[in-house]
Design a protein around this motif. Structure first.
Motif, PDB file in Angstrom:
ATOM      1  N   CYS A   1       0.988  -1.087  -0.002  1.00 58.76           N
ATOM      2  CA  CYS A   1      -0.029   0.128  -0.137  1.00 58.76           C
ATOM      3  C   CYS A   1       1.000   1.278   0.070  1.00 58.76           C
ATOM      4  N   GLN A   2       0.810   2.055  -1.001  1.00 60.25           N
ATOM      5  CA  GLN A   2       1.715   3.309  -1.171  1.00 60.25           C
ATOM      6  C   GLN A   2       1.590   4.245  -0.015  1.00 60.25           C
ATOM      7  N   GLU A   3       0.334   4.205   0.515  1.00 63.93           N
ATOM      8  CA  GLU A   3       0.037   5.167   1.515  1.00 63.93           C
ATOM      9  C   GLU A   3       0.649   4.796   2.844  1.00 63.93           C
ATOM     10  N   CYS A   4       0.363   3.512   2.999  1.00 62.74           N
ATOM     11  CA  CYS A   4       1.097   2.869   4.280  1.00 62.74           C
ATOM     12  C   CYS A   4       2.385   2.962   4.333  1.00 62.74           C
ATOM     13  N   THR A   5       3.117   2.787   3.245  1.00 62.52           N
ATOM     14  CA  THR A   5       4.478   2.834   3.122  1.00 62.52           C
ATOM     15  C   THR A   5       5.216   4.301   3.511  1.00 62.52           C
TER      16      THR A   5
ATOM     17  N   ARG B   1      -1.758   9.269  12.345  1.00 61.40           N
ATOM     18  CA  ARG B   1      -2.088   9.349  10.885  1.00 61.40           C
ATOM     19  C   ARG B   1      -1.898   7.928   9.995  1.00 61.40           C
ATOM     20  N   LEU B   2      -1.038   7.087  10.397  1.00 60.73           N
ATOM     21  CA  LEU B   2      -0.712   5.740  10.023  1.00 60.73           C
ATOM     22  C   LEU B   2      -2.051   5.003  10.585  1.00 60.73           C
ATOM     23  N   ALA B   3      -2.186   4.787  11.892  1.00 58.65           N
ATOM     24  CA  ALA B   3      -3.057   4.020  12.574  1.00 58.65           C
ATOM     25  C   ALA B   3      -4.352   4.264  11.902  1.00 58.65           C
ATOM     26  N   ARG B   4      -4.713   5.735  11.705  1.00 54.71           N
ATOM     27  CA  ARG B   4      -6.013   6.258  11.214  1.00 54.71           C
ATOM     28  C   ARG B   4      -6.327   5.712   9.692  1.00 54.71           C
ATOM     29  N   HIS B   5      -5.286   5.480   8.972  1.00 57.51           N
ATOM     30  CA  HIS B   5      -5.149   5.114   7.598  1.00 57.51           C
ATOM     31  C   HIS B   5      -5.600   3.583   7.656  1.00 57.51           C
ATOM     32  N   ILE B   6      -4.745   2.991   8.641  1.00 58.48           N
ATOM     33  CA  ILE B   6      -5.024   1.518   8.668  1.00 58.48           C
ATOM     34  C   ILE B   6      -6.412   1.133   8.932  1.00 58.48           C
ATOM     35  N   ALA B   7      -7.002   1.798   9.998  1.00 56.23           N
ATOM     36  CA  ALA B   7      -8.258   1.583  10.676  1.00 56.23           C
ATOM     37  C   ALA B   7      -9.538   1.742   9.511  1.00 56.23           C
ATOM     38  N   LEU B   8      -9.110   2.778   8.722  1.00 53.39           N
ATOM     39  CA  LEU B   8     -10.321   3.050   7.628  1.00 53.39           C
ATOM     40  C   LEU B   8     -10.208   2.511   6.468  1.00 53.39           C
ATOM     41  N   THR B   9      -8.864   2.214   6.177  1.00 55.05           N
ATOM     42  CA  THR B   9      -8.788   1.639   4.845  1.00 55.05           C
ATOM     43  C   THR B   9      -8.296   0.178   4.744  1.00 55.05           C
ATOM     44  N   HIS B  10      -7.789  -0.523   5.877  1.00 51.43           N
ATOM     45  CA  HIS B  10      -7.321  -1.891   6.036  1.00 51.43           C
ATOM     46  C   HIS B  10      -8.083  -2.512   7.168  1.00 51.43           C
ATOM     47  N   ALA B  11      -9.176  -2.071   7.634  1.00 50.04           N
ATOM     48  CA  ALA B  11      -9.830  -2.669   8.759  1.00 50.04           C
ATOM     49  C   ALA B  11      -9.904  -4.148   8.866  1.00 50.04           C
ATOM     50  N   PRO B  12     -10.251  -5.005   7.823  1.00 52.78           N
ATOM     51  CA  PRO B  12     -10.035  -6.312   7.823  1.00 52.78           C
ATOM     52  C   PRO B  12      -8.638  -7.088   8.258  1.00 52.78           C
ATOM     53  N   ASP B  13      -7.605  -6.294   8.163  1.00 53.66           N
ATOM     54  CA  ASP B  13      -6.292  -6.464   8.287  1.00 53.66           C
ATOM     55  C   ASP B  13      -5.743  -6.369   9.906  1.00 53.66           C
ATOM     56  N   VAL B  14      -6.629  -5.471  10.586  1.00 55.34           N
ATOM     57  CA  VAL B  14      -6.184  -4.998  11.956  1.00 55.34           C
ATOM     58  C   VAL B  14      -6.329  -6.275  12.803  1.00 55.34           C
TER      59      VAL B  14
ATOM     60  N   ASP C   1     -17.760  -3.436  19.827  1.00 54.15           N
ATOM     61  CA  ASP C   1     -18.219  -3.194  18.172  1.00 54.15           C
ATOM     62  C   ASP C   1     -16.745  -2.858  17.673  1.00 54.15           C
ATOM     63  N   ALA C   2     -15.802  -2.598  18.287  1.00 52.95           N
ATOM     64  CA  ALA C   2     -14.556  -2.189  17.743  1.00 52.95           C
ATOM     65  C   ALA C   2     -14.820  -1.013  16.743  1.00 52.95           C
ATOM     66  N   ASP C   3     -15.176   0.135  17.174  1.00 53.03           N
ATOM     67  CA  ASP C   3     -15.285   1.227  16.646  1.00 53.03           C
ATOM     68  C   ASP C   3     -13.872   1.923  16.002  1.00 53.03           C
ATOM     69  N   GLU C   4     -14.061   2.744  15.358  1.00 54.68           N
ATOM     70  CA  GLU C   4     -12.827   3.397  14.740  1.00 54.68           C
ATOM     71  C   GLU C   4     -11.505   3.819  15.748  1.00 54.68           C
ATOM     72  N   PHE C   5     -11.880   3.906  16.896  1.00 53.12           N
ATOM     73  CA  PHE C   5     -10.793   4.232  17.696  1.00 53.12           C
ATOM     74  C   PHE C   5     -10.145   3.108  18.387  1.00 53.12           C
ATOM     75  N   VAL C   6     -10.980   2.065  18.445  1.00 53.38           N
ATOM     76  CA  VAL C   6     -10.703   0.734  18.849  1.00 53.38           C
ATOM     77  C   VAL C   6      -9.668   0.018  17.966  1.00 53.38           C
ATOM     78  N   LEU C   7     -10.074   0.349  16.651  1.00 51.16           N
ATOM     79  CA  LEU C   7      -9.370  -0.140  15.526  1.00 51.16           C
ATOM     80  C   LEU C   7      -8.051   0.619  15.118  1.00 51.16           C
ATOM     81  N   GLU C   8      -8.054   1.706  15.379  1.00 50.84           N
ATOM     82  CA  GLU C   8      -6.716   2.566  15.506  1.00 50.84           C
ATOM     83  C   GLU C   8      -5.757   2.216  16.539  1.00 50.84           C
TER      84      GLU C   8
END
Length: 119
Positions: free
Chosen positions: A22-26, A64-77, A96-103
């Motif tokens: 993932c270019q943005e993750c990198t 920023r990286l944690a938010r990107h992963i939580a929003l874009t790659h949630a199944p991989d968290v 329910d693992a909301d956005e902040f939990v996923l981050e």
């Protein structure tokens, strides 16, 4: 905590291979890892009287990286880390693992456990 546990808790994990595809993750990962040096360089260039707090910059890059992963790659968290008090608490109070939990859980992918557990 045994000495080996403390050493493990401070080790930077190797991010999973999917992050490198993932270019943005990198890019966000590289920015995060270089944030302290960039802050020191900016402070040196600007001179006294300008606030370049490296911890603000480092924390922002991590978030920023944690938010990107939580929003874009949630199944991989990753799932809850039973060794992490924050993960265990979140699982009990926010199942329910909301956005902040996923981050938070995303931080386990690229931060030392001792640091990932802080936020």
């Amino acid at each position: 905590m045994a000495p080996d546990d403390e050493n493990h808790a401070e080790q930077w994990p190797l991010p999973p291979s999917w992050m490198w595809s993932c270019q943005e993750c990198t890019e966000l990962y590289k920015q995060m890892k270089g944030a302290i040096e960039a802050s020191v360089a900016a402070r040196s260039a600007a001179g006294p009287g300008v606030d370049y707090d490296p911890m603000d910059i480092v924390l922002t890059k991590q978030l920023r990286l944690a938010r990107h992963i939580a929003l874009t790659h949630a199944p991989d968290v990753p799932d809850v880390d039973p060794e992490c008090a924050r993960c265990v608490s979140d699982a009990a109070t926010r199942p329910d693992a909301d956005e902040f939990v996923l981050e938070h859980r995303a931080r386990h992918l690229f931060m030392p456990p001792i640091v990932a557990g802080l936020m």
